[in-house]
Design a protein around this motif. Structure first.
Motif, PDB file in Angstrom:
ATOM      1  N   THR A  66       0.914  -1.289   0.190  1.00 23.29           N
ATOM      2  CA  THR A  66      -0.026   0.068  -0.160  1.00 23.29           C
ATOM      3  C   THR A  66       0.870   1.189  -0.094  1.00 23.29           C
ATOM      4  N   VAL A  67       0.614   2.038  -0.798  1.00 23.35           N
ATOM      5  CA  VAL A  67       1.314   3.424  -0.964  1.00 23.35           C
ATOM      6  C   VAL A  67       0.607   4.594  -0.729  1.00 23.35           C
ATOM      7  N   ARG A  68       0.596   5.235   0.363  1.00 27.64           N
ATOM      8  CA  ARG A  68       0.012   6.593   0.477  1.00 27.64           C
ATOM      9  C   ARG A  68       0.454   7.894  -0.107  1.00 27.64           C
ATOM     10  N   PHE A  69       0.080   8.543  -1.004  1.00 29.63           N
ATOM     11  CA  PHE A  69       0.568   9.598  -1.660  1.00 29.63           C
ATOM     12  C   PHE A  69      -0.479  10.699  -1.590  1.00 29.63           C
ATOM     13  N   PRO A  70       0.186  11.924  -1.406  1.00 29.60           N
ATOM     14  CA  PRO A  70      -0.637  13.400  -1.384  1.00 29.60           C
ATOM     15  C   PRO A  70      -1.524  13.626  -2.896  1.00 29.60           C
ATOM     16  N   ALA A  71      -2.392  14.435  -2.629  1.00 25.90           N
ATOM     17  CA  ALA A  71      -2.865  14.760  -4.075  1.00 25.90           C
ATOM     18  C   ALA A  71      -1.907  14.996  -5.193  1.00 25.90           C
ATOM     19  N   TYR A  72      -2.138  14.691  -6.587  1.00 28.05           N
ATOM     20  CA  TYR A  72      -1.228  14.540  -7.512  1.00 28.05           C
ATOM     21  C   TYR A  72      -2.005  14.801  -8.786  1.00 28.05           C
ATOM     22  N   GLU A  73      -1.713  15.839  -9.698  1.00 21.95           N
ATOM     23  CA  GLU A  73      -2.542  16.298 -10.627  1.00 21.95           C
ATOM     24  C   GLU A  73      -2.575  15.025 -11.711  1.00 21.95           C
ATOM     25  N   ALA A  74      -1.663  14.195 -11.935  1.00 18.28           N
ATOM     26  CA  ALA A  74      -1.453  13.124 -12.700  1.00 18.28           C
ATOM     27  C   ALA A  74      -2.672  11.928 -12.317  1.00 18.28           C
ATOM     28  N   TYR A  75      -2.888  11.952 -11.099  1.00 17.42           N
ATOM     29  CA  TYR A  75      -3.939  10.661 -10.637  1.00 17.42           C
ATOM     30  C   TYR A  75      -5.267  11.678 -10.226  1.00 17.42           C
ATOM     31  N   GLY A  76      -5.289  12.808  -9.720  1.00 24.17           N
ATOM     32  CA  GLY A  76      -6.263  13.446  -9.004  1.00 24.17           C
ATOM     33  C   GLY A  76      -6.323  12.845  -7.815  1.00 24.17           C
ATOM     34  N   THR A  77      -7.446  12.671  -7.102  1.00 20.68           N
ATOM     35  CA  THR A  77      -7.730  11.870  -5.861  1.00 20.68           C
ATOM     36  C   THR A  77      -8.427  10.475  -6.105  1.00 20.68           C
ATOM     37  N   GLY A  78      -8.158   9.633  -5.223  1.00 24.93           N
ATOM     38  CA  GLY A  78      -8.765   8.193  -5.275  1.00 24.93           C
ATOM     39  C   GLY A  78      -7.964   7.103  -4.619  1.00 24.93           C
ATOM     40  N   VAL A  79      -8.639   6.011  -4.914  1.00 26.87           N
ATOM     41  CA  VAL A  79      -7.751   4.770  -4.664  1.00 26.87           C
ATOM     42  C   VAL A  79      -7.506   4.027  -5.891  1.00 26.87           C
ATOM     43  N   PHE A  80      -6.373   3.572  -6.175  1.00 28.69           N
ATOM     44  CA  PHE A  80      -6.141   2.865  -7.386  1.00 28.69           C
ATOM     45  C   PHE A  80      -5.401   1.529  -7.055  1.00 28.69           C
ATOM     46  N   LEU A  81      -6.062   0.463  -7.762  1.00 30.72           N
ATOM     47  CA  LEU A  81      -5.197  -0.886  -7.676  1.00 30.72           C
ATOM     48  C   LEU A  81      -4.394  -1.089  -8.805  1.00 30.72           C
ATOM     49  N   VAL A  82      -3.137  -1.106  -8.771  1.00 29.75           N
ATOM     50  CA  VAL A  82      -2.177  -0.954  -9.957  1.00 29.75           C
ATOM     51  C   VAL A  82      -1.577  -2.300 -10.221  1.00 29.75           C
ATOM     52  N   ARG A  83      -2.032  -2.870 -11.519  1.00 28.90           N
ATOM     53  CA  ARG A  83      -1.323  -4.112 -11.813  1.00 28.90           C
ATOM     54  C   ARG A  83       0.078  -4.370 -11.768  1.00 28.90           C
ATOM     55  N   PRO A  84       0.469  -5.596 -11.903  1.00 30.78           N
ATOM     56  CA  PRO A  84       1.989  -5.886 -12.121  1.00 30.78           C
ATOM     57  C   PRO A  84       2.728  -5.196 -13.436  1.00 30.78           C
ATOM     58  N   ASP A  85       1.852  -5.223 -14.551  1.00 34.45           N
ATOM     59  CA  ASP A  85       1.982  -4.385 -15.647  1.00 34.45           C
ATOM     60  C   ASP A  85       1.958  -3.095 -15.630  1.00 34.45           C
ATOM     61  N   GLY A  86       1.641  -2.241 -14.580  1.00 32.49           N
ATOM     62  CA  GLY A  86       1.769  -0.981 -14.455  1.00 32.49           C
ATOM     63  C   GLY A  86       0.488  -0.309 -15.032  1.00 32.49           C
ATOM     64  N   TYR A  87      -0.552  -1.057 -15.218  1.00 31.58           N
ATOM     65  CA  TYR A  87      -2.102  -0.368 -15.608  1.00 31.58           C
ATOM     66  C   TYR A  87      -2.924  -0.310 -14.310  1.00 31.58           C
ATOM     67  N   VAL A  88      -3.898   0.815 -14.083  1.00 31.68           N
ATOM     68  CA  VAL A  88      -4.640   0.691 -13.212  1.00 31.68           C
ATOM     69  C   VAL A  88      -5.841  -0.217 -13.479  1.00 31.68           C
ATOM     70  N   GLY A  89      -6.049  -1.310 -12.539  1.00 29.23           N
ATOM     71  CA  GLY A  89      -7.216  -2.285 -12.560  1.00 29.23           C
ATOM     72  C   GLY A  89      -8.617  -1.908 -12.269  1.00 29.23           C
ATOM     73  N   TRP A  90      -8.467  -1.364 -10.895  1.00 30.57           N
ATOM     74  CA  TRP A  90      -9.700  -0.800 -10.235  1.00 30.57           C
ATOM     75  C   TRP A  90      -9.188   0.447  -9.751  1.00 30.57           C
ATOM     76  N   ALA A  91     -10.261   1.558  -9.859  1.00 36.29           N
ATOM     77  CA  ALA A  91     -10.288   2.933  -9.553  1.00 36.29           C
ATOM     78  C   ALA A  91     -11.457   3.336  -8.795  1.00 36.29           C
ATOM     79  N   GLY A  92     -11.571   3.873  -7.497  1.00 36.23           N
ATOM     80  CA  GLY A  92     -12.584   4.368  -6.808  1.00 36.23           C
ATOM     81  C   GLY A  92     -12.340   5.400  -5.589  1.00 36.23           C
TER      82      GLY A  92
END
Length: 517
Positions: free
Chosen positions: A450-476
């Motif tokens: 688990t990585v906790r990150f401050p607000a960041y323009e490239a992501y906005g805000t939310g929770v992102f489950l990132v796949r082993p190949d570097g793509y967002v699988g689930w976002a919410g």
């Protein structure tokens, strides 16, 4: 530790060699897949028809997205050390320099896209050597001189037979054996496509005097002798070698390029201001007719097609090797999850679902560049490709702006409070990333970093489950707002489908906190 796979296979006399995954072909696709599986702890056997790795420079361009893949696989530093940037083009006429020609539209690197801006030039033979060296470090290897002559499959696995050596029994097999794939032919899978150019082309690695190594040298079409008429001829220095890559087109569809030293000397002397004797050596040469074609399907039961076995590109634009490596990167973690028993076999259906549209898109791009209809630029860097339409892309947030990062998109890089996202993602694990939200409100997924990150323009805000190949699988969103419990259940259900729960037990739920600092 290096493993002599020929000795391992040959030691099995009058028996069947067993492995989890059989990979046919030791090109960039097969080696990248074997390397990815090795870091997941999945045994794979790579077999190669030839006695050695491919000797030519052919696929020399490594695009920014593939650089990210190679960073994750642990080989980017070696590739950078053995490669370089593309030189500026120089146009020649009648022995005089006419001016510079820039092959690529400028694209600037950013924090989110750190490798944007340039393709890395590495001769294909060197890329393969680096992948092979890394594979042997992880205990893998290649069995050379193994020509596939038969393939059969049943409900439990695949059996392959070879012109020499024992047969191999694998739970799954992957065809990474090129455009003339023996595996694809054995499966009866057709290729649908078009001839991009009916006339032949030649590519060769040569040693030549009389040209500097600071430019990619271009020679416009000339009126040449019989059989030598044609358009484009380019001579490009290959970094950290004494070699140049020669590429030449021919106007006559019936032309038969002469790949001998004398033939290439005559071609160079006719089309450029250089003399025949300036070409001192031909180290490798090949002819081809540019074609764009794609396999009618990327899977047949327990056998998958990847790389040129699945799609054949014009070399223009440098998309073939890159698309191929990313096939492997997409398939590797899925095979690992299923073979480990942490995901259902249905997960493998997503390989064809995700990669066929990408291959079709890249075929269209390569063809457009070959025909002069498209310039090399942001699209050729492959950073904008993603899987939004995939069944594995689950976006639970509503009302997002058009430019927002969504499930299925590539997960960008960024650094806050000493935490770099690409460093956190590096490895075979999934990553649960919270951006500008309360990490304590995120669902608990055992064994997940688990990585906790401050607000960041490239992501906005939310929770992102990132796949082993570097793509967002689930976002919410997983804050205290309404529906949090339902979203948490949805994420847990998603995790079970894709094999998250036991994907990386070594991490044991390790957390990185860069928020609030």
């Amino acid at each position: 530790m290096s493993t002599d796979m020929n000795a391992v296979v040959d030691a099995v006399v009058d028996a069947v060699v067993e492995t989890d995954v059989l990979i046919v072909g030791a090109g960039p696709t097969g080696l990248a897949l074997a390397l990815d599986l090795a870091r997941h702890g999945i045994p794979a056997l790579v077999v190669e028809r030839s006695a050695t790795l491919f000797p030519g420079s052919r696929g020399k361009g490594i695009q920014p997205r593939t650089q990210e893949v190679f960073d994750d696989l642990g080989v980017l530093d070696a590739l950078r050390a053995g490669g370089g940037t593309y030189p500026v083009g120089m146009i020649w006429k009648d022995g005089q320099r006419q001016g510079e020609h820039r092959m690529f539209d400028e694209v600037e690197a950013t924090e989110a896209d750190p490798y944007a801006g340039f393709a890395l030039m590495v001769p294909q033979w060197r890329t393969q050597e680096i992948l092979y060296a890394r594979l042997t470090e992880l205990g893998g290897g290649v069995a050379f001189g193994r020509e596939l002559v038969g393939l059969a499959q049943d409900a439990d696995g695949v059996t392959a037979s070879f012109a020499s050596g024992p047969p191999v029994r694998a739970r799954y097999a992957v065809a990474a054996d090129g455009g003339r794939s023996a595996v694809r032919r054995a499966l009866g899978i057709g290729m649908t496509g078009e001839t991009v150019d009916p006339a032949p082309a030649l590519v060769a690695d040569i040693r030549v005097t009389g040209l500097d190594r600071d430019n990619w040298h271009f020679f416009p079409p000339t009126e040449a002798g019989p059989g030598l008429q044609g358009g484009f001829l380019g001579i490009c220095p290959l970094p950290h070698t004494e070699d140049f890559q020669l590429a030449a087109g021919f106007a006559d569809p019936s032309a038969e390029p002469d790949l001998s030293l004398d033939g290439i000397r005559k071609l160079v002397a006719t089309r450029t201001h250089l003399s025949a004797d300036d070409v001192t050596e031909v180290r490798w040469a090949s002819e081809f007719r540019p074609r764009a074609a794609m396999a009618d399907r990327f899977r047949d039961g327990r056998v998958f097609l990847a790389g040129d076995a699945a799609h054949v590109h014009s070399p223009a634009g440098g998309q073939g090797l890159n698309t191929s490596v990313q096939d492997a990167y997409n398939l590797g973690w899925k095979l690992a999850a299923v073979l480990r028993g942490s995901a259902p076999a249905a997960l493998l259906d997503s390989y064809e679902e995700e990669r066929m549209p990408i291959a079709a898109q890249m075929l269209g791009l390569s063809t457009g560049i070959h025909r002069g209809e498209v310039r090399r630029g942001a699209a050729t860097q492959q950073l904008g490709l993603g899987y939004r339409g995939s069944a594995l892309a689950v976006e639970t947030r509503a009302g997002l702006p058009e430019e927002a990062l969504r499930a299925g998109d590539r997960a960008p890089d960024g650094t806050r409070a000493g935490i770099r996202l690409f460093d956190a993602y590096r490895g075979p694990h999934w990553t649960l990333l919270t951006v500008g939200t309360d990490a304590q409100a995120a669902p608990d997924l055992p064994g997940i970093r688990t990585v906790r990150f401050p607000a960041y323009e490239a992501y906005g805000t939310g929770v992102f489950l990132v796949r082993p190949d570097g793509y967002v699988g689930w976002a919410g969103e997983c804050g205290e707002r309404g529906g949090a419990a339902e979203r948490a259940r949805g994420l847990a259900e998603y995790a079970a489908v894709v094999g998250v729960a036991t994907q990386d037990p070594v991490l044991n739920g390790a957390a990185l906190d860069g928020a609030g600092q």
